[in-house]
Write an enzyme that holds these catalytic residues in place. Sequence first.
Site, short mmCIF file in Angstrom:
data_model
loop_
_atom_site.label_atom_id
_atom_site.label_comp_id
_atom_site.label_asym_id
_atom_site.label_seq_id
_atom_site.Cartn_x
_atom_site.Cartn_y
_atom_site.Cartn_z
CE LYS A 99 2.66 -7.23 5.97
NZ LYS A 99 2.79 -7.25 4.57
CG HIS B 108 -3.98 -0.67 4.11
ND1 HIS B 108 -4.64 -1.84 4.38
CD2 HIS B 108 -3.09 -0.96 3.13
CE1 HIS B 108 -4.17 -2.80 3.59
NE2 HIS B 108 -3.23 -2.30 2.84
P1 AMP Z 1 -0.92 -3.54 0.27
O1 AMP Z 1 -2.37 -3.19 0.23
O2 AMP Z 1 -0.61 -4.80 0.99
O3 AMP Z 1 -0.26 -3.44 -1.10
O4 AMP Z 1 -0.22 -2.42 1.16
C1 AMP Z 1 -0.38 -1.06 0.87
C2 AMP Z 1 0.56 -0.27 1.73
O5 AMP Z 1 0.25 -0.51 3.11
C3 AMP Z 1 2.03 -0.67 1.54
O6 AMP Z 1 2.84 0.48 1.60
C4 AMP Z 1 2.27 -1.57 2.73
O7 AMP Z 1 3.63 -1.59 3.13
C5 AMP Z 1 1.41 -0.88 3.78
N1 AMP Z 1 1.13 -1.81 4.88
C6 AMP Z 1 0.62 -3.07 4.78
N2 AMP Z 1 0.55 -3.64 6.00
C7 AMP Z 1 1.03 -2.73 6.89
C8 AMP Z 1 1.22 -2.73 8.29
N3 AMP Z 1 0.91 -3.78 9.05
N4 AMP Z 1 1.74 -1.62 8.87
C9 AMP Z 1 2.06 -0.53 8.11
N5 AMP Z 1 1.90 -0.47 6.77
C10 AMP Z 1 1.39 -1.56 6.17
#
Ligand code: AMP
Length: 275
Positions: free
Chosen positions: A140, A28
Amino acid sequence: MFSISRKLRRENKTVGFVPTMGALHAGHFSLVKAARAQCDIVVVSVFVNPTQFNDKKDLEKYPRDLTADAAMLAGFDVDYVYAPERAEIYPEGFSTYVYVEDLTESLEGASRPGHFRGVATIVTILFNTIRPDFAYFGQKDAQQVSIIKRLTRDLGFEMEIVELPTIREESGLALSSRNALLSDDEREKAAVIFRALREAKTAYKGGERNALKLTEIVQKAIGEEPLAKIDYIAVVDRETLQPLDKIGDNETMIAAAVYIGDVRLIDNTALNRKQ
Ligand code: AMP
């Protein structure tokens, strides 16, 4: 939040937006840093969106720690943390959903019915509320990025979707809020997912263009880890998400969803990314 975004637009400030479900990690933060570097104002949302969970238990056990998240975001010079209550997003009688055809039924959509209807709906609500110039997403969740790019175009949002690479642990395991649900042993074993994807990528680089062969490489490597159970492995066109038999010139990825114990993890790697 909407009145703030109106004020910012009047002042001609560029707004960068990072939507998240909290339990923040370096993945994030890489998005937040990119927004900070590119925009005048950075808005991060933290909202565990109930409509994208097809499994109630998954929603209940999703890690949440808004106090820690807000403290960490302060360290990245974020201007606004938007953490709405459920009723603010979904008031009583809420009945309007956004459905992106074609892209949402395969891969994650097949395993998690309704998931992308929830994602498309919340993203549309957040884009409408915040009116960003740039919104940042991680590779991801590559299917999510393709869907959001399509949605942004189709609904005429005047903004750019920025996609950033997956941040990984040293072992190769993609950072994910769900990793917090893994035991130490499971976390170590979960590294098999990216190892397997990398093996396929090496074969691709060595000239293998047959999608089935590449899929089998991943299957075999993951199959060697008893704690891992494959949900799907697929070689798909990056934009249309259509499965491929043979890899050509279009951007292609190999994507996987794998259970490590009870925890479902996803990852992918680009095979022929145009830079
Ligand atoms: P989430 O909180 O899982 O909904 O993710 C929020 C954002 O963070 C989304 O755009 C995900 O793709 C991104 N994200 C989650 N994990 C990673 C990671 N390991 N590397 C880069 N972006 C990530």
